[in-house]
Motif scaffolding. Structure first.
Motif, PDB file in Angstrom:
ATOM      1  N   LEU A   1       0.796  -1.220   0.000  1.00 22.14           N
ATOM      2  CA  LEU A   1       0.000   0.000   0.000  1.00 22.14           C
ATOM      3  C   LEU A   1       0.835   1.280   0.000  1.00 22.14           C
ATOM      4  CD1 LEU A   1      -2.801  -1.114   2.510  1.00 22.14           C
ATOM      5  CD2 LEU A   1      -3.024  -0.791   0.029  1.00 22.14           C
ATOM      6  N   LYS A   2       2.033   1.226   0.579  1.00 18.14           N
ATOM      7  CA  LYS A   2       2.848   2.445   0.689  1.00 18.14           C
ATOM      8  C   LYS A   2       3.286   2.988  -0.669  1.00 18.14           C
ATOM      9  CE  LYS A   2       5.941   1.012   3.808  1.00 18.14           C
ATOM     10  NZ  LYS A   2       7.054   1.084   4.797  1.00 18.14           N
ATOM     11  N   SER A   3       3.242   2.163  -1.684  1.00 19.37           N
ATOM     12  CA  SER A   3       3.727   2.620  -2.993  1.00 19.37           C
ATOM     13  C   SER A   3       2.825   3.671  -3.620  1.00 19.37           C
ATOM     14  CB  SER A   3       3.877   1.432  -3.947  1.00 19.37           C
ATOM     15  OG  SER A   3       2.610   0.848  -4.224  1.00 19.37           O
ATOM     16  N   LYS A   4       1.539   3.716  -3.254  1.00 23.12           N
ATOM     17  CA  LYS A   4       0.618   4.676  -3.876  1.00 23.12           C
ATOM     18  C   LYS A   4      -0.162   5.497  -2.856  1.00 23.12           C
ATOM     19  CE  LYS A   4      -0.011   2.153  -8.203  1.00 23.12           C
ATOM     20  NZ  LYS A   4      -0.978   1.575  -9.177  1.00 23.12           N
ATOM     21  N   PHE A   5      -0.028   5.194  -1.578  1.00 20.32           N
ATOM     22  CA  PHE A   5      -0.773   5.903  -0.544  1.00 20.32           C
ATOM     23  C   PHE A   5       0.156   6.292   0.598  1.00 20.32           C
ATOM     24  CE2 PHE A   5      -3.847   3.216  -2.677  1.00 20.32           C
ATOM     25  CZ  PHE A   5      -4.971   4.024  -2.799  1.00 20.32           C
ATOM     26  N   ARG A   6      -0.216   7.363   1.303  1.00 20.53           N
ATOM     27  CA  ARG A   6       0.375   7.621   2.610  1.00 20.53           C
ATOM     28  C   ARG A   6      -0.435   6.790   3.600  1.00 20.53           C
ATOM     29  NH1 ARG A   6      -1.274  11.240   6.804  1.00 20.53           N
ATOM     30  NH2 ARG A   6       0.307  11.211   8.449  1.00 20.53           N
ATOM     31  N   THR A   7       0.199   5.795   4.191  1.00 19.17           N
ATOM     32  CA  THR A   7      -0.542   4.850   5.016  1.00 19.17           C
ATOM     33  C   THR A   7      -0.335   5.139   6.499  1.00 19.17           C
ATOM     34  OG1 THR A   7       1.304   3.274   4.911  1.00 19.17           O
ATOM     35  CG2 THR A   7      -0.450   3.020   3.279  1.00 19.17           C
ATOM     36  N   VAL A   8      -1.442   5.206   7.215  1.00 16.89           N
ATOM     37  CA  VAL A   8      -1.431   5.394   8.661  1.00 16.89           C
ATOM     38  C   VAL A   8      -2.214   4.233   9.269  1.00 16.89           C
ATOM     39  CG1 VAL A   8      -1.998   6.892  10.589  1.00 16.89           C
ATOM     40  CG2 VAL A   8      -1.401   7.896   8.365  1.00 16.89           C
ATOM     41  N   CYS A   9      -1.589   3.510  10.164  1.00 18.58           N
ATOM     42  CA  CYS A   9      -2.258   2.403  10.855  1.00 18.58           C
ATOM     43  C   CYS A   9      -2.675   2.871  12.246  1.00 18.58           C
ATOM     44  CB  CYS A   9      -1.332   1.199  10.952  1.00 18.58           C
ATOM     45  SG  CYS A   9      -2.022  -0.178  11.897  1.00 18.58           S
ATOM     46  N   MET A  10      -3.940   2.682  12.582  1.00 19.16           N
ATOM     47  CA  MET A  10      -4.438   2.941  13.932  1.00 19.16           C
ATOM     48  C   MET A  10      -4.773   1.601  14.563  1.00 19.16           C
ATOM     49  SD  MET A  10      -7.588   5.421  15.173  1.00 19.16           S
ATOM     50  CE  MET A  10      -6.662   6.942  14.966  1.00 19.16           C
ATOM     51  N   VAL A  11      -4.183   1.320  15.724  1.00 22.24           N
ATOM     52  CA  VAL A  11      -4.337   0.009  16.342  1.00 22.24           C
ATOM     53  C   VAL A  11      -4.171   0.140  17.853  1.00 22.24           C
ATOM     54  CG1 VAL A  11      -1.871  -0.522  16.037  1.00 22.24           C
ATOM     55  CG2 VAL A  11      -3.515  -2.402  16.254  1.00 22.24           C
ATOM     56  N   SER A  12      -4.882  -0.686  18.596  1.00 20.38           N
ATOM     57  CA  SER A  12      -4.713  -0.708  20.049  1.00 20.38           C
ATOM     58  C   SER A  12      -3.322  -1.225  20.390  1.00 20.38           C
ATOM     59  CB  SER A  12      -5.771  -1.610  20.694  1.00 20.38           C
ATOM     60  OG  SER A  12      -7.061  -1.063  20.526  1.00 20.38           O
ATOM     61  N   ALA A  13      -2.657  -0.549  21.319  1.00 23.81           N
ATOM     62  CA  ALA A  13      -1.267  -0.889  21.642  1.00 23.81           C
ATOM     63  C   ALA A  13      -1.120  -2.342  22.080  1.00 23.81           C
ATOM     64  CB  ALA A  13      -0.750   0.045  22.731  1.00 23.81           C
ATOM     65  N   GLY A  14      -2.109  -2.866  22.765  1.00 28.35           N
ATOM     66  CA  GLY A  14      -2.025  -4.242  23.248  1.00 28.35           C
ATOM     67  C   GLY A  14      -2.206  -5.293  22.179  1.00 28.35           C
ATOM     68  N   PHE A  15      -2.586  -4.879  20.962  1.00 24.25           N
ATOM     69  CA  PHE A  15      -2.844  -5.833  19.886  1.00 24.25           C
ATOM     70  C   PHE A  15      -1.960  -5.573  18.686  1.00 24.25           C
ATOM     71  CE2 PHE A  15      -6.967  -5.799  22.185  1.00 24.25           C
ATOM     72  CZ  PHE A  15      -6.979  -7.134  22.556  1.00 24.25           C
ATOM     73  N   ALA A  16      -0.751  -5.098  18.935  1.00 27.66           N
ATOM     74  CA  ALA A  16       0.174  -4.815  17.840  1.00 27.66           C
ATOM     75  C   ALA A  16       1.582  -5.202  18.251  1.00 27.66           C
ATOM     76  CB  ALA A  16       0.123  -3.340  17.465  1.00 27.66           C
ATOM     77  N   THR A  17       2.340  -5.716  17.283  1.00 24.97           N
ATOM     78  CA  THR A  17       3.777  -5.900  17.424  1.00 24.97           C
ATOM     79  C   THR A  17       4.426  -4.690  16.759  1.00 24.97           C
ATOM     80  OG1 THR A  17       3.520  -8.303  17.309  1.00 24.97           O
ATOM     81  CG2 THR A  17       5.739  -7.409  16.953  1.00 24.97           C
ATOM     82  N   PRO A  18       4.962  -3.736  17.550  1.00 25.60           N
ATOM     83  CA  PRO A  18       5.376  -2.446  16.979  1.00 25.60           C
ATOM     84  C   PRO A  18       6.322  -2.561  15.792  1.00 25.60           C
ATOM     85  CG  PRO A  18       5.365  -2.318  19.369  1.00 25.60           C
ATOM     86  CD  PRO A  18       5.113  -3.759  19.019  1.00 25.60           C
ATOM     87  N   GLU A  19       7.335  -3.417  15.874  1.00 23.59           N
ATOM     88  CA  GLU A  19       8.305  -3.479  14.780  1.00 23.59           C
ATOM     89  C   GLU A  19       7.656  -3.961  13.479  1.00 23.59           C
ATOM     90  OE1 GLU A  19       9.125  -7.124  17.492  1.00 23.59           O
ATOM     91  OE2 GLU A  19       8.510  -5.020  17.670  1.00 23.59           O
ATOM     92  N   VAL A  20       6.612  -4.778  13.595  1.00 23.63           N
ATOM     93  CA  VAL A  20       5.903  -5.251  12.408  1.00 23.63           C
ATOM     94  C   VAL A  20       5.056  -4.129  11.827  1.00 23.63           C
ATOM     95  CG1 VAL A  20       4.159  -6.860  11.562  1.00 23.63           C
ATOM     96  CG2 VAL A  20       5.890  -7.639  13.190  1.00 23.63           C
ATOM     97  N   ALA A  21       4.245  -3.496  12.685  1.00 26.46           N
ATOM     98  CA  ALA A  21       3.371  -2.422  12.216  1.00 26.46           C
ATOM     99  C   ALA A  21       4.172  -1.271  11.607  1.00 26.46           C
ATOM    100  CB  ALA A  21       2.499  -1.912  13.366  1.00 26.46           C
ATOM    101  N   GLU A  22       5.260  -0.913  12.234  1.00 28.54           N
ATOM    102  CA  GLU A  22       6.047   0.238  11.769  1.00 28.54           C
ATOM    103  C   GLU A  22       6.815  -0.053  10.485  1.00 28.54           C
ATOM    104  OE1 GLU A  22       8.192   1.257  15.342  1.00 28.54           O
ATOM    105  OE2 GLU A  22       6.287   1.556  16.404  1.00 28.54           O
ATOM    106  N   GLU A  23       7.037  -1.345  10.189  1.00 21.10           N
ATOM    107  CA  GLU A  23       7.661  -1.697   8.917  1.00 21.10           C
ATOM    108  C   GLU A  23       6.635  -1.672   7.783  1.00 21.10           C
ATOM    109  OE1 GLU A  23       8.421  -4.254   5.610  1.00 21.10           O
ATOM    110  OE2 GLU A  23       7.333  -5.109   7.304  1.00 21.10           O
ATOM    111  N   LEU A  24       5.382  -2.010   8.100  1.00 19.70           N
ATOM    112  CA  LEU A  24       4.361  -2.129   7.062  1.00 19.70           C
ATOM    113  C   LEU A  24       3.763  -0.795   6.645  1.00 19.70           C
ATOM    114  CD1 LEU A  24       2.416  -5.272   8.375  1.00 19.70           C
ATOM    115  CD2 LEU A  24       3.784  -5.143   6.285  1.00 19.70           C
ATOM    116  N   PHE A  25       3.736   0.201   7.557  1.00 17.07           N
ATOM    117  CA  PHE A  25       3.010   1.444   7.297  1.00 17.07           C
ATOM    118  C   PHE A  25       3.903   2.655   7.512  1.00 17.07           C
ATOM    119  CE2 PHE A  25       0.047  -1.788   8.899  1.00 17.07           C
ATOM    120  CZ  PHE A  25      -0.779  -1.921   7.790  1.00 17.07           C
TER     121      PHE A  25
END
Length: 620
Positions: free
Chosen positions: A275-299
């Protein structure tokens, strides 16, 4: 004993003391405290896991007796907030009575009702309401559910969401009662909810998809009406920025789960990465349900919602962001996503099927499905957009080797894995498993990987002990240990009507022959897709109960046919089939679909067609 065991023992003692001393109000609160303590347990067994089975049964009986005494007390009172709390823990309430010496809540009718001359029992409406809190759908008699359907919406709502929160319905009577609730779900739409009902509402919204009824998604339409009222109560108001077409639009990904190993990540991470190739992507997620290093690499950016954040604040953050598209990878697992999704915060709102079921709300413009899933478009209220590819998976853990040695069982039995979570174990499927055990000419041993723990583990084990001669209810384990046990099995059965997806990925990677079910609804298509992707023969996927039964029996009795499937999987590069894009264009297929929707939104909305396909001409 652990400290948790000590806490539960102490709370049971305090509850008994309060009830015997007729301190009813305190007793009700102590019951709530006890249920909260019991819900925190994650061990395989329920209360007092280190104690012998008879001691645990005695503890359940003590709790059930105190609940019975509270209800029968002349000064028993319970407020709406306490009722909402109980509705969110209804599976536990039901299990307490089933696991006790009472073996169900049936005595409550006799204690509380007025006995008529013909031996029938009459209940006042407030008695119907209170007693129903403790009945499972499997145990609920016709006389009581008919009284339930006559209750006012404010009382009916916590009961209905409580029953749909309870994830395990195992008896034909329970399925019939669940169907009756589905057919009358419109009766809850006028309810005046309190914020305390949110937890139960969230579970009910998701779990109604596991019902064996063609109209099960109607429940979501009725719950959505209540969600909108909750939005008003909480001061959450939708506000969308004007539609615009820009070169690099903002796409907000409202994610319910973003943790390593979760089915959402396994199924969608390869798509999100595009998605990052054509959009500015922002992920909103509850802190307890995210692996930060994964989320921050994807978006591009990640907004973490901390526990306790209020809905008005979430809405304000989204409004300030002014997204051009909001994308819900799944709906059904988090309170905040359901509340936000029932309002409009963006000119375009899209969902995919992380929880494979429609949202049934007009604030979702499009459901984006993978190739072949458009055939189930009739289920959806929103327009369905079909992609040009099946998609791909990512491994649960890149370091795991699925070719590890696993010692087979050598006891003369055919070991059958049922690697489906407990809510998927429908009465129809369990009846079929019983038939397999009864009619098979070889001894069969079932292994249920039901992801059950605590009180629900005890409850399901009790049910299976009464239905199967040879079975193991496998405790929850880490993924590597789970795979090791699963690989020892000879055959796997995917439950129905709600099928598997990632669980069938696992069996294909391990070389375990799998029987699957395909019904013309989106939540049963995943198994077929996975098995097609790896090239397995189509006869392993059935579209009716009898064919499914005969296929399972063939794999159990025909060693040559079963070994042929094993050999085929061993000779196939299953990892490549599942984890690599099959065509070069699939490297960008997912982001191209979002870009196509974004650029063609007006034409798509103007089209009279319900199902549209990415890249194809848009009919008027």
């Amino acid at each position: 004993m652990t400290s948790q065991d000590d806490d539960i023992d102490r709370l049971i003692d305090e509850l008994e003391r309060a009830v015997f001393q007729r301190r009813t109000k305190e007793g009700v609160q102590l019951l709530l405290n006890l249920l909260q303590a019991m819900s925190l347990r994650r061990s395989p067994l329920g209360i007092l896991p280190q104690a012998p089975a008879e001691d645990r049964r005695a503890a359940y009986t003590r709790i059930a007796a105190m609940i019975s005494a509270l209800i029968c007390s002349p000064d028993f009172q319970i407020d709406l907030g306490q009722i909402d709390f109980l509705s969110g823990r209804k599976p536990m309430l039901e299990a307490i009575f089933e696991l006790s010496g009472y073996e169900g809540p049936y005595h409550l009718l006799r204690y509380n009702g007025i006995r008529n001359a013909d031996d029938s029992v009459t209940l006042r409406s407030n008695q119907v309401f209170v007693l129903s809190l403790f009945y499972s759908l499997d145990a609920l008699p016709d006389s009581l559910i008919q009284g339930v359907l006559k209750l006012p919406p404010d009382q009916l709502l916590p009961l209905v969401v409580g029953w749909f929160t309870a994830p395990f319905v195992h008896h034909a009577r329970g399925e019939a009662n669940r169907s009756l609730l589905i057919e009358n779900c419109h009766l809850i739409e006028g309810a005046r909810p309190t914020p305390g009902i949110i937890q139960a509402m969230t579970s009910a919204w998701m779990h109604c998809s596991y019902a064996d009824h063609a109209g099960k998604h109607r429940v979501k339409q009725s719950l959505n009406e209540v969600w909108r009222r909750l939005d008003q109560i909480g001061g959450l108001k939708g506000r969308s920025a004007p539609r615009r077409v820009v070169e690099h639009p903002t796409l907000l990904v409202a994610a319910e789960r973003m943790t390593n190993g979760h089915a959402m990540l396994r199924s969608y991470a390869a798509c999100w990465r595009q998605l990052k190739s054509k959009f500015r992507t922002v992920c909103m997620v509850s802190a307890g349900f995210a692996t930060p290093e994964v989320a921050e690499e994807l978006f591009d950016d990640v907004v973490y919602l901390e526990e306790g954040v209020n809905m008005k604040d979430i809405g304000a953050r989204i409004v300030k962001m002014a997204p051009d598209i909001i994308y819900y990878p799944s709906l059904g697992m988090s309170e905040w996503t359901q509340m936000v999704a029932n309002l409009r915060f963006s000119p375009i709102q899209v969902m995919t099927l992380g929880h494979p079921a429609p949202a049934m709300t007009d604030t979702i413009d499009y459901t984006l499905v993978q190739l072949g899933h458009g055939e189930a478009a009739h289920e959806f209220g929103a327009k369905v957009i079909e992609r040009s590819a099946w998609g791909q998976f990512i491994p649960f853990d890149e370091s795991l080797d699925f070719d590890f040695e696993s010692t087979p069982f050598e006891d003369g039995r055919v070991h059958v894995a049922v690697n489906s979570s407990l809510m998927k174990l429908s009465p129809r499927f369990l009846n079929l498993c019983e038939r397999i055990e009864t009619e098979a000419s070889r001894p069969v041993h079932f292994h249920f990987f039901a992801s059950a723990s605590g009180v629900m583990f005890d409850r399901i084990k009790q049910v299976f002990e009464r239905r199967f001669r040879r079975f193991t209810l496998e405790p929850s384990r880490n993924y590597a240990a789970f795979l090791k046990t699963l690989k020892r099995c000879d055959v796997a059965l995917a439950a129905f009507p709600f099928g598997n997806t990632n669980s069938t990925v696992d069996t294909c990677l391990l070389g375990v022959p799998t029987v699957a079910y395909f019904a013309n609804e989106v939540l049963s298509i995943g198994d077929r897709d996975v098995m097609r992707m790896v090239g397995l023969p189509s006869w392993l996927v059935s579209d009716n109960d009898e064919d499914y039964f005969q296929t399972a029996m063939k794999l159990i009795h025909d060693d040559v046919a079963r070994q042929a499937i094993v050999d085929q999987l061993k000779a196939t590069d299953v990892k490549a089939k599942l984890f690599r894009p099959p065509r070069p264009e699939d490297e960008t297929e997912f982001v191209d679909a979002f870009d196509w929707i974004y650029r063609n939104h007006e034409a798509l909305q103007a089209s009279s067609h319900h199902l549209l396909k990415v890249g194809e001409p848009i009919p008027a």
